[in-house]
Design an enzyme around this catalytic site. Structure first.
Site, PDB file in Angstrom:
ATOM      1  N   ASP A   1       0.834  -1.198   0.000  1.00 36.63           N
ATOM      2  CA  ASP A   1       0.000   0.000   0.000  1.00 36.63           C
ATOM      3  C   ASP A   1       0.874   1.254   0.000  1.00 36.63           C
ATOM      4  O   ASP A   1       1.843   1.343   0.758  1.00 36.63           O
ATOM      5  CB  ASP A   1      -0.861  -0.028   1.271  1.00 36.63           C
ATOM      6  CG  ASP A   1      -1.932   1.046   1.281  1.00 36.63           C
ATOM      7  OD1 ASP A   1      -2.801   1.011   0.403  1.00 36.63           O
ATOM      8  OD2 ASP A   1      -1.891   1.923   2.168  1.00 36.63           O
TER       9      ASP A   1
ATOM     10  N   GLU B   1      14.460 -15.343   0.577  1.00 34.89           N
ATOM     11  CA  GLU B   1      14.735 -16.336   1.629  1.00 34.89           C
ATOM     12  C   GLU B   1      13.539 -17.268   1.799  1.00 34.89           C
ATOM     13  O   GLU B   1      13.693 -18.445   2.106  1.00 34.89           O
ATOM     14  CB  GLU B   1      14.973 -15.650   2.981  1.00 34.89           C
ATOM     15  CG  GLU B   1      16.378 -15.112   3.168  1.00 34.89           C
ATOM     16  CD  GLU B   1      16.411 -14.096   4.313  1.00 34.89           C
ATOM     17  OE1 GLU B   1      15.590 -14.197   5.251  1.00 34.89           O
ATOM     18  OE2 GLU B   1      17.261 -13.187   4.229  1.00 34.89           O
TER      19      GLU B   1
HETATM   20  C1  GLC Z   1      -4.232   3.066  -0.752  1.00 32.36           C
HETATM   21  C2  GLC Z   1      -5.444   2.181  -0.638  1.00 32.36           C
HETATM   22  C3  GLC Z   1      -6.589   3.023  -0.198  1.00 32.36           C
HETATM   23  C4  GLC Z   1      -6.272   3.594   1.165  1.00 32.36           C
HETATM   24  C5  GLC Z   1      -4.957   4.365   1.134  1.00 32.36           C
HETATM   25  C6  GLC Z   1      -4.452   4.644   2.502  1.00 32.36           C
HETATM   26  O1  GLC Z   1      -4.366   4.017  -1.740  1.00 32.36           O
HETATM   27  O2  GLC Z   1      -5.673   1.525  -1.855  1.00 32.36           O
HETATM   28  O3  GLC Z   1      -7.790   2.308  -0.150  1.00 32.36           O
HETATM   29  O4  GLC Z   1      -7.294   4.452   1.566  1.00 32.36           O
HETATM   30  O5  GLC Z   1      -3.947   3.648   0.488  1.00 32.36           O
HETATM   31  O6  GLC Z   1      -3.977   3.475   3.116  1.00 32.36           O
END
Ligand code: GLC
Ligand code: MG
Length: 536
Positions: free
Chosen positions: A205, A273
């Site tokens: 993310d 790993e």
């Molecule tokens: C990314 C995710 C989104 C979230 C953001 C903050 O863009 O896809 O859904 O709100 O990160 O974590």
């Protein structure tokens, strides 16, 4: 098909990965919120569909202010979704069915209910506890700099003793300080924890976040430019293609800093790993194709989402341009390309293409073109049913970006999946109550059950496409020759396959060859808003 039992294959290189938005896939316990046992029970749907892997959005302990992207404990399952055992069961059952499992890792920020942030609040300014986040003083009573949250409003919140902390997203999602050695150490442990439980990969993310320019200086804004951390967009409906193009002109001290690549080199070693068949895919909203490719150099991550495909407008020219640019950029680092049309952050593509019959025809056509390209396609739950963006009533909206700005957010692509029956909750879970976001009352014909019985349905189309794709995905090669069949037609050849997508308004001649599949009815010629696969 990638052989699941062969640990040496780079199975992801030409995989179809299905994104499961955990809250909205299937509910086992009747609380109206999807959960892990619900997903496990519905895995046969994914096996029948013919995907290679599933990506699960965050199911870790979380107060759910951003529906799981605010993690309070990275090594446990939120009680809403089940227990750790349920995660183990899901992974084991998926593997039995030949499906790989990718889980989300959220390293840019934690929840404000993470034990580290609670300790930081309880500790003094200048303490080691505060040093894991980005706490700063400000002299004039204003936030320490001019950055704005991706979800709107200032990226800083003040605490009782007067200090401010940075949050590029919601105020309940404080950004971690990746220059503090505790932070990389913790995430290495998180990766190992889930690898040991058998996951096949990670979706990272906000992978271009993590490091901010150390000075935390103001963002320099052009006169006509709104303040803010664009993150490639501010909300689902404002994602215009031009934004992507113009972004390289932006000054963005909060994104895409060079130090982030050292993190991914160390993660690469951890994945190695654990075995040669473990992978990571980045969510990195970078400004150029070159900076995108930097994340997938051979010693970093394996793939990165190619948002340019999703942002491309409905024209043969823009699709062709994205294909050419993408292939050139991933080739420069010997990685495999990815393609995506929808996810939990953007307006569903049927709706982006105009909605209704035409939107659906275009969505199916763009999907067919996508699935023929070398590399991996990422599908978002519900697109195989042709779902449209739902107009969620203001009182039912729960996206933190809506709550911060009052602008329609991402709820409309997160409505729970209709599985069967004729009224809500359409077998999403037991009981007869509406799920956490209410479903429309006209979804009876769109359920998995209804579409499975209809050979012309969108579900049947996806199943056919994925079945036929298996015959060529790994053998047709990485080379794509774009053909010139006129201005309104995207056409390309890949190995034995010829792909034609009619973006114009009148039918076009099909080239020579046996039609393997079309996205809609064809009769000798290829109608507008339709695509076909042919074998020469
Ligand atoms: C990314 C995710 C989104 C979230 C953001 C903050 O863009 O896809 O859904 O709100 O990160 O974590
Ligand atoms: Mg539930």
């Amino acid at each position: 098909m990638a052989d699941l039992n062969d640990p040496t294959t780079d199975w992801w290189r030409h995989a179809v990965v299905y994104q499961v938005y955990v809250r909205s896939f299937a509910d086992s316990d009747g609380d109206g919120i999807g959960d892990l046992p619900g997903i496990t029970a519905r895995l046969p749907h994914l096996a029948d569909l013919g995907v290679d892997a599933l990506w699960l959005t965050p199911f870790y302990t979380s107060p759910q202010h951003d529906h799981g992207y605010d993690v309070a404990d990275y090594k446990d399952v939120d009680p809403l979704f089940g227990k750790l055992d349920d995660a183990d069961d899901l992974i084991a059952r998926a593997h039995e069915l030949g499906l790989r499992v990718i889980v989300d890792v959220v390293p840019n920020h934690s929840s404000d209910e993470h034990e580290w942030f609670r300790a930081a609040l309880a500790a003094e300014p200048g303490s080691p506890e505060r040093a894991r986040y980005l706490f700063r003083d400000s002299e004039d009573g204003n936030p320490p700099n001019n950055w704005e949250s991706v979800f709107g409003g200032p990226a800083w919140t003040q605490v009782d003793d007067g200090q401010w902390y940075l949050h590029l997203f919601d105020s309940t999602q404080p950004d971690l300080d990746w220059r503090n050695p505790d932070v990389p150490e913790m995430f290495e442990g998180v990766l190992r924890f889930w690898l040991d439980r058998g996951v096949d990969g990670f979706r990272i993310d906000v992978a271009h976040g993590l490091f901010k320019e150390a000075s935390l200086r103001d963002q320099v804004l052009r006169e006509d430019e709104p303040a803010g951390s664009s993150h490639g967009r501010t909300d689902a409906d404002s994602r215009e293609p031009k934004e992507m193009v113009e972004r390289d002109a932006r000054d963005e001290p909060m994104w895409d800093q060079p130090e982030v690549h050292e993190v991914y080199r160390s993660w690469h070693r951890i994945l190695d790993e654990a075995g040669p068949d473990r992978m990571a895919v980045a969510e990195a909203w970078t400004s150029t194709v070159e900076s995108m490719a930097a994340y997938i150099r051979p010693d970093e991550l394996d793939q990165t989402f190619n948002f340019a495909w999703l942002l491309a407008e409905w024209s043969a020219e823009s699709f062709a341009e994205v294909i050419t640019d993408t292939l050139a950029s991933v080739e420069s680092v010997d990685a495999s390309p990815t393609w995506v049309l929808s996810n939990h952050d953007v307006t569903r593509h049927v709706t982006r293409y105009g909605g209704g019959e035409q939107g659906l025809a275009r969505a199916r056509a763009a999907t067919l073109a996508m699935l023929a390209l070398p590399g991996s396609s990422y599908l978002y739950q519900g697109e195989e049913l042709g779902l449209e963006q739902v107009d969620v009533a203001p009182e039912d909206r729960q996206d933190p970006s809506y709550l911060r700005t009052g602008e329609v957010g991402r709820d409309g692509c997160r409505v729970p999946i209709p599985w069967g029956g004729t009224q809500a909750p359409y077998d999403f879970g037991p009981g007869s109550a509406q799920p956490w976001i209410p479903q429309p009352d006209d979804w009876a014909a769109l359920t998995v059950e209804a579409q499975a019985a209809d050979p012309t349905s969108t579900l049947a189309f996806y199943r056919d496409a994925l079945r036929i794709r298996r015959d060529f995905a790994w053998t047709a090669g990485d080379k794509v020759d774009v053909l010139d069949l006129g201005q309104d037609v995207l056409a390309f050849r890949r190995g034995p396959l010829t792909v034609v997508l009619n973006c114009g308004t009148t039918p076009v001649e099909l080239p020579e060859g046996e039609v393997l599949l079309a996205s809609g009815p064809i009769d000798g010629t290829l109608p507008a808003d339709t695509a076909a696969w042919l074998r020469a």
